[in-house]
Design a protein around this motif. Structure first.
Motif, PDB file in Angstrom:
ATOM      1  N   ASP A  63       0.874  -1.655   0.347  1.00  0.00           N
ATOM      2  CA  ASP A  63      -0.423   0.192   0.061  1.00  0.00           C
ATOM      3  C   ASP A  63       1.014   1.747  -0.267  1.00  0.00           C
ATOM      4  OD1 ASP A  63      -2.483   1.095   0.076  1.00  0.00           O
ATOM      5  OD2 ASP A  63      -1.715   1.996   1.891  1.00  0.00           O
ATOM      6  N   HIS A  64       1.862   1.023   1.129  1.00  0.00           N
ATOM      7  CA  HIS A  64       2.788   2.572   0.776  1.00  0.00           C
ATOM      8  C   HIS A  64       3.414   2.485  -0.106  1.00  0.00           C
ATOM      9  CE1 HIS A  64       3.201   1.671   5.497  1.00  0.00           C
ATOM     10  NE2 HIS A  64       1.964   2.970   5.160  1.00  0.00           N
ATOM     11  N   ALA A  65       3.969   1.437  -1.180  1.00  0.00           N
ATOM     12  CA  ALA A  65       4.390   1.596  -2.485  1.00  0.00           C
ATOM     13  C   ALA A  65       3.975   2.348  -3.366  1.00  0.00           C
ATOM     14  CB  ALA A  65       5.409   0.638  -2.409  1.00  0.00           C
ATOM     15  N   PHE A  66       2.700   1.506  -3.614  1.00  0.00           N
ATOM     16  CA  PHE A  66       1.526   2.077  -4.297  1.00  0.00           C
ATOM     17  C   PHE A  66       1.233   2.949  -4.479  1.00  0.00           C
ATOM     18  CE2 PHE A  66      -2.878   1.963  -5.819  1.00  0.00           C
ATOM     19  CZ  PHE A  66      -3.048   1.475  -6.727  1.00  0.00           C
ATOM     20  N   ARG A  67       1.782   3.755  -3.450  1.00  0.00           N
ATOM     21  CA  ARG A  67       1.228   5.555  -4.199  1.00  0.00           C
ATOM     22  C   ARG A  67       1.592   5.889  -3.900  1.00  0.00           C
ATOM     23  NH1 ARG A  67      -3.229   6.276  -0.005  1.00  0.00           N
ATOM     24  NH2 ARG A  67      -3.399   4.085   1.758  1.00  0.00           N
ATOM     25  N   MET A  68       3.090   5.486  -4.893  1.00  0.00           N
ATOM     26  CA  MET A  68       3.796   6.434  -5.302  1.00  0.00           C
ATOM     27  C   MET A  68       4.376   5.716  -6.348  1.00  0.00           C
ATOM     28  SD  MET A  68       7.617   6.331  -2.384  1.00  0.00           S
ATOM     29  CE  MET A  68       6.610   4.831  -1.555  1.00  0.00           C
ATOM     30  N   ALA A  69       3.327   4.637  -7.156  1.00  0.00           N
ATOM     31  CA  ALA A  69       3.467   4.219  -8.752  1.00  0.00           C
ATOM     32  C   ALA A  69       3.391   4.911  -9.965  1.00  0.00           C
ATOM     33  CB  ALA A  69       2.631   2.892  -8.606  1.00  0.00           C
ATOM     34  N   GLU A  70       2.258   5.498  -9.659  1.00  0.00           N
ATOM     35  CA  GLU A  70       1.266   7.050 -10.333  1.00  0.00           C
ATOM     36  C   GLU A  70       3.064   7.775 -10.800  1.00  0.00           C
ATOM     37  OE1 GLU A  70      -2.019   8.032 -11.091  1.00  0.00           O
ATOM     38  OE2 GLU A  70      -2.861   5.989  -9.898  1.00  0.00           O
ATOM     39  N   PRO A  71       3.760   8.409  -9.357  1.00  0.00           N
ATOM     40  CA  PRO A  71       4.729   9.597 -10.158  1.00  0.00           C
ATOM     41  C   PRO A  71       5.607   9.241 -11.125  1.00  0.00           C
ATOM     42  CG  PRO A  71       3.471   9.849  -7.984  1.00  0.00           C
ATOM     43  CD  PRO A  71       2.695   8.641  -8.550  1.00  0.00           C
ATOM     44  N   LEU A  72       5.821   7.382 -10.166  1.00  0.00           N
ATOM     45  CA  LEU A  72       6.938   6.541 -11.073  1.00  0.00           C
ATOM     46  C   LEU A  72       6.898   5.962 -12.722  1.00  0.00           C
ATOM     47  CD1 LEU A  72       8.031   4.177  -8.079  1.00  0.00           C
ATOM     48  CD2 LEU A  72       9.004   5.869  -8.969  1.00  0.00           C
ATOM     49  N   VAL A  73       5.462   5.935 -13.258  1.00  0.00           N
ATOM     50  CA  VAL A  73       5.321   5.900 -14.819  1.00  0.00           C
ATOM     51  C   VAL A  73       4.656   7.724 -15.667  1.00  0.00           C
ATOM     52  CG1 VAL A  73       3.235   5.466 -15.516  1.00  0.00           C
ATOM     53  CG2 VAL A  73       3.350   4.032 -13.625  1.00  0.00           C
TER      54      VAL A  73
ATOM     55  N   GLU B  68       7.630   9.589 -14.057  1.00  0.00           N
ATOM     56  CA  GLU B  68       8.645   9.809 -14.949  1.00  0.00           C
ATOM     57  C   GLU B  68       9.335   9.530 -15.442  1.00  0.00           C
ATOM     58  OE1 GLU B  68       9.697   9.870 -10.476  1.00  0.00           O
ATOM     59  OE2 GLU B  68       8.229  11.526  -9.452  1.00  0.00           O
ATOM     60  N   GLY B  69       8.284   7.617 -16.363  1.00  0.00           N
ATOM     61  CA  GLY B  69       9.367   7.108 -17.231  1.00  0.00           C
ATOM     62  C   GLY B  69      10.190   5.976 -16.359  1.00  0.00           C
ATOM     63  N   ARG B  70      10.229   6.142 -14.689  1.00  0.00           N
ATOM     64  CA  ARG B  70      10.646   5.196 -14.143  1.00  0.00           C
ATOM     65  C   ARG B  70       9.957   4.201 -14.091  1.00  0.00           C
ATOM     66  NH1 ARG B  70      15.899   7.410 -12.098  1.00  0.00           N
ATOM     67  NH2 ARG B  70      15.108   4.884 -11.065  1.00  0.00           N
ATOM     68  N   LEU B  71       8.388   4.015 -14.415  1.00  0.00           N
ATOM     69  CA  LEU B  71       7.707   2.181 -14.325  1.00  0.00           C
ATOM     70  C   LEU B  71       7.264   2.020 -15.438  1.00  0.00           C
ATOM     71  CD1 LEU B  71       7.370  -0.018 -11.801  1.00  0.00           C
ATOM     72  CD2 LEU B  71       5.338   1.743 -11.583  1.00  0.00           C
ATOM     73  N   ALA B  72       7.374   1.223 -16.206  1.00  0.00           N
ATOM     74  CA  ALA B  72       6.642   0.797 -16.843  1.00  0.00           C
ATOM     75  C   ALA B  72       5.039   1.222 -17.045  1.00  0.00           C
ATOM     76  CB  ALA B  72       7.060  -0.713 -17.763  1.00  0.00           C
ATOM     77  N   SER B  73       4.061   1.794 -18.225  1.00  0.00           N
ATOM     78  CA  SER B  73       2.953   1.982 -17.339  1.00  0.00           C
ATOM     79  C   SER B  73       1.891   0.747 -17.535  1.00  0.00           C
ATOM     80  CB  SER B  73       2.591   3.162 -19.212  1.00  0.00           C
ATOM     81  OG  SER B  73       2.753   2.855 -20.371  1.00  0.00           O
ATOM     82  N   VAL B  74       2.245   0.004 -18.209  1.00  0.00           N
ATOM     83  CA  VAL B  74       1.615  -1.552 -18.766  1.00  0.00           C
ATOM     84  C   VAL B  74       1.774  -1.716 -17.487  1.00  0.00           C
ATOM     85  CG1 VAL B  74       1.719  -1.843 -20.927  1.00  0.00           C
ATOM     86  CG2 VAL B  74       3.030  -3.091 -19.548  1.00  0.00           C
TER      87      VAL B  74
ATOM     88  N   MET C  55       0.280  -0.678 -14.700  1.00  0.00           N
ATOM     89  CA  MET C  55      -0.672   0.451 -13.310  1.00  0.00           C
ATOM     90  C   MET C  55      -1.548  -0.680 -13.246  1.00  0.00           C
ATOM     91  SD  MET C  55       0.947   2.845 -11.772  1.00  0.00           S
ATOM     92  CE  MET C  55      -0.837   2.919 -11.147  1.00  0.00           C
ATOM     93  N   ALA C  56      -2.450  -0.930 -14.262  1.00  0.00           N
ATOM     94  CA  ALA C  56      -3.240  -2.044 -13.882  1.00  0.00           C
ATOM     95  C   ALA C  56      -3.179  -3.049 -13.350  1.00  0.00           C
ATOM     96  CB  ALA C  56      -3.833  -2.564 -15.631  1.00  0.00           C
TER      97      ALA C  56
ATOM     98  N   GLU D 133      -4.751  -3.709  -9.640  1.00  0.00           N
ATOM     99  CA  GLU D 133      -5.722  -4.802  -9.391  1.00  0.00           C
ATOM    100  C   GLU D 133      -5.018  -5.633  -8.472  1.00  0.00           C
ATOM    101  OE1 GLU D 133      -6.614  -9.555 -10.890  1.00  0.00           O
ATOM    102  OE2 GLU D 133      -6.014  -8.153 -12.317  1.00  0.00           O
ATOM    103  N   ILE D 134      -4.037  -5.138  -7.636  1.00  0.00           N
ATOM    104  CA  ILE D 134      -3.245  -5.861  -6.766  1.00  0.00           C
ATOM    105  C   ILE D 134      -3.898  -4.833  -5.158  1.00  0.00           C
ATOM    106  CG2 ILE D 134      -1.773  -5.743  -4.864  1.00  0.00           C
ATOM    107  CD1 ILE D 134       0.160  -6.967  -7.845  1.00  0.00           C
ATOM    108  N   ASP D 135      -4.069  -4.154  -5.654  1.00  0.00           N
ATOM    109  CA  ASP D 135      -4.554  -3.188  -4.896  1.00  0.00           C
ATOM    110  C   ASP D 135      -5.708  -3.571  -4.559  1.00  0.00           C
ATOM    111  OD1 ASP D 135      -4.385  -0.252  -2.704  1.00  0.00           O
ATOM    112  OD2 ASP D 135      -5.933  -0.002  -4.481  1.00  0.00           O
ATOM    113  N   VAL D 136      -7.015  -3.559  -5.429  1.00  0.00           N
ATOM    114  CA  VAL D 136      -7.988  -3.942  -5.185  1.00  0.00           C
ATOM    115  C   VAL D 136      -8.452  -4.943  -4.211  1.00  0.00           C
ATOM    116  CG1 VAL D 136     -10.111  -4.559  -5.899  1.00  0.00           C
ATOM    117  CG2 VAL D 136      -9.372  -2.261  -6.719  1.00  0.00           C
TER     118      VAL D 136
END
Length: 128
Positions: free
Chosen positions: A46-56, A58-64, A66-67, A71-74
């Motif tokens: 949960d803590h790390a997931f909150r940082m995922a969208e900014p990483l996408v 910034e190009g530091r995480l593949a956008s694919v 996020m789905a 799902e894991i968050d749900v």
């Protein structure tokens, strides 16, 4: 207070996924080694997931991915609903379908990021 760097935030996310993707036996040993409760796996994600969208962004995480992260968050968020206290017991890691689903999706998310999912779990520092 310093803002964590993108590489630090990405590492936290990947490490949380590595723990979540691990087999139940490995997760149990990791929890015992660090002396933490089962819900720590979900809380770390949960803590790390909150940082995922900014990483996408910034190009530091593949956008694919996020789905899968959503799902894991749900799945993990839904685990707190209803009368399922046993799913938070360590045995729930083996028997609860939500843990099985979260584990499966975490493995799928790690593939595009790492090419595989590591079997060695990261060390953590527990502040008590």
């Amino acid at each position: 207070m310093r803002v964590p760097t993108a590489s630090f935030r990405r590492r936290l996310l990947i490490e949380s996924l590595i723990v979540l993707a691990a087999d139940a036996e490995v997760q149990m040993a990791w929890l015992a080694r660090h002396g933490v409760a089962t819900d720590e796996i979900a809380l770390d994600f949960d803590h790390a997931f909150r940082m995922a969208e900014p990483l996408v962004a910034e190009g530091r995480l593949a956008s694919v991915v996020m789905a899968g992260l959503r799902e894991i968050d749900v799945v993990l968020s839904g685990m707190s609903e209803g009368e399922h206290a046993d799913r938070w017991a360590r045995d729930g890691l083996f028997t609860d379908e939500a843990w099985v689903r979260a584990r499966c999706v975490a493995r799928q998310v790690l593939l595009p990021e790492l090419g595989a999912w590591p079997r060695i779990l990261p060390e953590i520092t527990v502040i008590r």
